[in-house]
Design a protein around this motif. Structure first.
Motif, mmCIF file in Angstrom:
data_model
loop_
_atom_site.group_PDB
_atom_site.id
_atom_site.type_symbol
_atom_site.label_atom_id
_atom_site.label_comp_id
_atom_site.label_asym_id
_atom_site.label_seq_id
_atom_site.Cartn_x
_atom_site.Cartn_y
_atom_site.Cartn_z
ATOM 1 N N LEU A 1 5.175 2.481 -2.872
ATOM 2 C CA LEU A 1 6.337 1.828 -2.261
ATOM 3 C C LEU A 1 7.294 1.317 -3.336
ATOM 4 C CD1 LEU A 1 4.640 -0.056 0.716
ATOM 5 C CD2 LEU A 1 6.091 1.970 0.821
ATOM 6 N N LEU B 1 2.818 -6.626 -0.100
ATOM 7 C CA LEU B 1 2.537 -5.517 0.814
ATOM 8 C C LEU B 1 1.624 -5.957 1.962
ATOM 9 C CD1 LEU B 1 2.454 -2.508 1.644
ATOM 10 C CD2 LEU B 1 0.570 -2.224 0.020
ATOM 11 N N LEU B 2 0.593 -6.730 1.610
ATOM 12 C CA LEU B 2 -0.328 -7.189 2.653
ATOM 13 C C LEU B 2 0.406 -8.078 3.651
ATOM 14 C CD1 LEU B 2 -3.772 -7.959 0.987
ATOM 15 C CD2 LEU B 2 -2.843 -5.850 1.914
ATOM 16 N N LEU C 1 -0.860 2.203 -2.618
ATOM 17 C CA LEU C 1 0.251 2.135 -1.663
ATOM 18 C C LEU C 1 1.367 1.231 -2.192
ATOM 19 C CD1 LEU C 1 1.393 2.943 1.079
ATOM 20 C CD2 LEU C 1 0.107 1.070 2.119
ATOM 21 N N ALA C 2 0.979 0.108 -2.766
ATOM 22 C CA ALA C 2 1.984 -0.795 -3.338
ATOM 23 C C ALA C 2 2.769 -0.078 -4.435
ATOM 24 C CB ALA C 2 1.312 -2.055 -3.883
ATOM 25 N N LYS D 1 -15.061 -1.338 0.602
ATOM 26 C CA LYS D 1 -14.265 -2.332 -0.122
ATOM 27 C C LYS D 1 -13.432 -1.686 -1.219
ATOM 28 C CE LYS D 1 -15.614 -6.613 -0.507
ATOM 29 N NZ LYS D 1 -16.344 -7.853 -0.807
ATOM 30 N N MET E 1 2.419 -5.799 5.869
ATOM 31 C CA MET E 1 1.606 -5.002 6.806
ATOM 32 C C MET E 1 1.016 -5.873 7.908
ATOM 33 S SD MET E 1 -0.339 -1.883 4.894
ATOM 34 C CE MET E 1 -1.217 -2.778 3.631
ATOM 35 N N HIS E 2 0.568 -7.061 7.519
ATOM 36 C CA HIS E 2 -0.060 -7.919 8.530
ATOM 37 C C HIS E 2 0.957 -8.463 9.528
ATOM 38 C CE1 HIS E 2 -3.579 -8.665 5.505
ATOM 39 N NE2 HIS E 2 -3.539 -7.428 5.974
ATOM 40 N N LEU F 1 -9.118 -7.216 -7.046
ATOM 41 C CA LEU F 1 -7.859 -7.726 -6.507
ATOM 42 C C LEU F 1 -7.969 -8.156 -5.044
ATOM 43 C CD1 LEU F 1 -4.847 -8.275 -6.668
ATOM 44 C CD2 LEU F 1 -4.411 -5.859 -6.276
ATOM 45 N N SER F 2 -8.596 -7.302 -4.218
ATOM 46 C CA SER F 2 -8.701 -7.641 -2.793
ATOM 47 C C SER F 2 -9.569 -8.874 -2.578
ATOM 48 C CB SER F 2 -9.255 -6.451 -2.008
ATOM 49 O OG SER F 2 -8.260 -5.450 -1.905
ATOM 50 N N ARG G 1 -8.029 -1.515 8.005
ATOM 51 C CA ARG G 1 -8.118 -2.908 7.577
ATOM 52 C C ARG G 1 -6.807 -3.666 7.816
ATOM 53 N NH1 ARG G 1 -10.166 -7.390 7.498
ATOM 54 N NH2 ARG G 1 -9.899 -8.757 5.711
ATOM 55 N N ASP G 2 -5.702 -3.115 7.348
ATOM 56 C CA ASP G 2 -4.480 -3.910 7.282
ATOM 57 C C ASP G 2 -3.508 -3.665 8.431
ATOM 58 O OD1 ASP G 2 -5.163 -5.316 4.942
ATOM 59 O OD2 ASP G 2 -4.669 -3.562 3.732
ATOM 60 N N VAL H 1 -7.078 1.767 4.547
ATOM 61 C CA VAL H 1 -6.003 0.763 4.589
ATOM 62 C C VAL H 1 -5.507 0.555 6.014
ATOM 63 C CG1 VAL H 1 -3.623 0.303 3.866
ATOM 64 C CG2 VAL H 1 -5.279 1.135 2.207
ATOM 65 N N GLU I 1 -6.989 6.034 5.611
ATOM 66 C CA GLU I 1 -7.683 5.533 6.794
ATOM 67 C C GLU I 1 -8.257 4.143 6.549
ATOM 68 O OE1 GLU I 1 -10.834 8.139 7.976
ATOM 69 O OE2 GLU I 1 -11.990 7.846 6.138
ATOM 70 N N GLN J 1 2.855 -7.489 -6.064
ATOM 71 C CA GLN J 1 3.201 -6.341 -5.206
ATOM 72 C C GLN J 1 2.229 -6.184 -4.049
ATOM 73 O OE1 GLN J 1 3.209 -2.946 -7.742
ATOM 74 N NE2 GLN J 1 5.183 -3.469 -8.657
ATOM 75 N N VAL J 2 0.953 -6.199 -4.381
ATOM 76 C CA VAL J 2 -0.049 -5.975 -3.335
ATOM 77 C C VAL J 2 -0.057 -7.150 -2.357
ATOM 78 C CG1 VAL J 2 -2.506 -5.636 -2.871
ATOM 79 C CG2 VAL J 2 -1.442 -4.478 -4.801
ATOM 80 N N MET K 1 1.288 -6.514 -10.432
ATOM 81 C CA MET K 1 0.497 -5.791 -9.443
ATOM 82 C C MET K 1 0.001 -6.737 -8.341
ATOM 83 S SD MET K 1 -3.090 -3.797 -10.036
ATOM 84 C CE MET K 1 -3.897 -5.346 -10.401
ATOM 85 N N ARG L 1 -12.444 1.437 -1.409
ATOM 86 C CA ARG L 1 -11.373 2.292 -0.855
ATOM 87 C C ARG L 1 -10.191 1.447 -0.386
ATOM 88 N NH1 ARG L 1 -14.302 6.839 2.935
ATOM 89 N NH2 ARG L 1 -15.527 7.829 1.291
ATOM 90 N N ILE L 2 -10.493 0.349 0.268
ATOM 91 C CA ILE L 2 -9.408 -0.512 0.733
ATOM 92 C C ILE L 2 -8.625 -1.054 -0.456
ATOM 93 C CG2 ILE L 2 -8.907 -2.726 1.852
ATOM 94 C CD1 ILE L 2 -11.294 -2.111 3.734
ATOM 95 N N ASN L 3 -9.367 -1.493 -1.468
ATOM 96 C CA ASN L 3 -8.716 -2.075 -2.633
ATOM 97 C C ASN L 3 -7.838 -1.049 -3.353
ATOM 98 O OD1 ASN L 3 -8.444 -4.424 -4.401
ATOM 99 N ND2 ASN L 3 -9.527 -3.157 -5.919
ATOM 100 N N ARG M 1 -4.756 -0.110 -1.237
ATOM 101 C CA ARG M 1 -3.690 -1.110 -1.280
ATOM 102 C C ARG M 1 -2.893 -1.018 -2.580
ATOM 103 N NH1 ARG M 1 -7.336 -6.283 0.646
ATOM 104 N NH2 ARG M 1 -6.952 -6.146 2.894
ATOM 105 N N ILE M 2 -3.617 -0.898 -3.690
ATOM 106 C CA ILE M 2 -2.927 -0.848 -4.987
ATOM 107 C C ILE M 2 -2.065 0.407 -5.081
ATOM 108 C CG2 ILE M 2 -3.284 -0.649 -7.482
ATOM 109 C CD1 ILE M 2 -5.822 -2.391 -7.096
#
Ligand SMILES: [Zn+2]
Lengths: 167, 244
Positions: free
Chosen positions: A159, B48-49, A155-156, A145, B52-53, B12-13, A123-124, A120, A118, B44-45, B41, A147-149, A152-153
């Motif tokens: 994938l 991905l961003l 999920l990447a 912050k 997604m965006h 990272l974010s 946010r994205d 990600v 939720e 990759q991220v 990493m 959770r989003i970070n 993302r990691i």
């Protein structure tokens, strides 16, 4: 309202990965909005954020309601329901590529924990800022912050495991 | 300070969103340059961003808007609950503007125009024979039909506005400023709402609504919704019009 409805539908679909469920939930969200619009006050924040909160609360309800089904039918977690075409087709078409990516992303999201998923999505994919997400999730900013970070990691990584090439 | 993999992962974010301080940025980049795992990493991220965006929101299923309208209408019952915001209207006014009634009026008016046209166009005044449907049809010229079509379209548009307004006027305006419904912390269960997600809100039953006192509050709620409707990217009428 159409734009808002589409946003709600997108949020529900990305979270549940099932268009039928997403439609049902979207309808439920709008009914709830119509019932309770009186409780919406502009000081609570933008209407869109409020709407997202209503949606998110229903998604949490739905997630709890269906937890039992998911546990008894654990194949769901391994092979999430995806309604898109098989992934091996390499269409040259940009649109087909986007659809393909969208489907792969959906499979990846399904493998994230609900908390990270939720965060990600909001946010994205929904484009909310950290403050808005904090309002929707009602957790501290640091939690949002991280959770989003982490989402993302993870999920990447998922994938990559699935063989999706990064852009 | 030298950053390790854990710290790079944690920030990272911040790095990708450009919110690191200058020295943090330097430490991040230094570690990334010397660490294959982290540089992969980050790539990759970052990729991905970007993906997604750039992703377009999914289109809404075609029948969904109509389905929602039907559901809301079934629950809120159209005119019975609607229009409370328009307290200065005569009491009978809402009935008149119900789509079916308005359409009926429009039809009657158009028929009257056609009939009058037929009668007045006939030489030698009116005869009963000239009210024969065939004659009336023949006499009804294109202008009249166009006028009728316009009226019908207006009524259809009105109907859309009506549907939306009726829904907007429904909510409980007297409710105190609170968080969204069912906004309890994650751990707390809300049994009634969970077991009856689309059932009537119990609060609505017990609360008696003074008809006029809550007028400003209703207006606020309506204005908020209208404000949001103004920013719609599509006309809802196209979908709504196809409804029975
Ligand atoms: Zn490293």
């Amino acid at each position: 309202m159409r734009r808002h409805t589409r946003r709600v539908y997108n949020l529900c679909y990305r979270f549940t990965g099932n268009s039928t469920v997403a439609e049902d939930l979207t309808q439920e969200v709008l009914l709830r909005v119509y019932r309770t619009i009186g409780s919406y006050q502009s000081q609570y924040g933008a209407f869109a954020t409020w709407l997202t909160s209503v949606t998110r609360n229903l998604l949490v309800d739905h997630h709890r309601r269906t937890r039992h089904d998911r546990m008894t039918d654990s194949i769901d977690d391994v092979l999430p329901v995806v309604e898109d075409k098989p992934s091996q087709v390499r269409a040259p078409d940009r649109q087909a590529e986007a659809a393909e990516l969208s489907a792969q992303l959906q499979r990846g999201l399904a493998r994230l924990s609900p908390e990270l998923r939720e965060a990600v999505i909001l946010r994205d994919l929904q484009g909310l800022d950290y403050r808005e997400i904090q309002t929707v999730l009602r957790v501290p900013e640091g939690t949002v912050k991280s959770r989003i970070n982490r989402g993302r990691i993870e999920l990447a990584g998922i994938l990559k495991q699935m063989g999706v090439r990064p852009a | 300070m030298d950053w390790n993999c854990t710290l790079v992962e944690e920030r990272l974010s911040d790095f990708l969103e450009g919110t690191l301080l200058a020295d943090e940025q330097a430490a991040f980049s230094a570690h990334r340059a010397g660490c294959a795992h982290c540089s992969q990493m980050v790539a990759q991220v970052d990729g991905l961003l970007g993906q997604m965006h750039a992703l377009e929101p999914l289109p809404m299923p075609l029948q969904l808007a109509a389905r929602i309208l039907t559901a809301t209408r079934a629950e809120f019952g159209g005119a019975k609950q609607g229009w409370r915001g328009w307290a200065w209207w005569p009491r009978w006014a809402p009935a008149v503007w119900q789509p079916r009634v308005a359409m009926g009026i429009a039809t009657a008016l158009a028929t009257l125009v056609i009939v009058l046209h037929a009668v007045s166009a006939a030489p030698g005044g009116s005869k009963v024979a000239q009210l024969n449907p065939l004659n009336v049809l023949r006499a009804g010229n294109r202008q009249v039909h166009l006028a009728y079509a316009h009226t019908a379209k207006f009524v259809n548009d009105l109907r859309v506005v009506y549907e939306i307004e009726a829904l907007m006027a429904q909510p409980q305006a007297a409710a105190p400023p609170v968080a969204p419904p069912n906004a309890e912390p994650e751990q707390r269960q809300t049994p009634e709402q969970e077991s009856h997600p689309v059932g009537p809100n119990p609060r609505e039953k017990t609360q008696t609504m003074p008809r006029r006192n809550n007028f400003p509050a209703i207006r606020n709620a309506e204005l908020a919704m209208v404000e949001n409707m103004d920013s719609t990217d599509e006309q809802p009428s196209a979908t709504l019009r196809s409804l029975p």
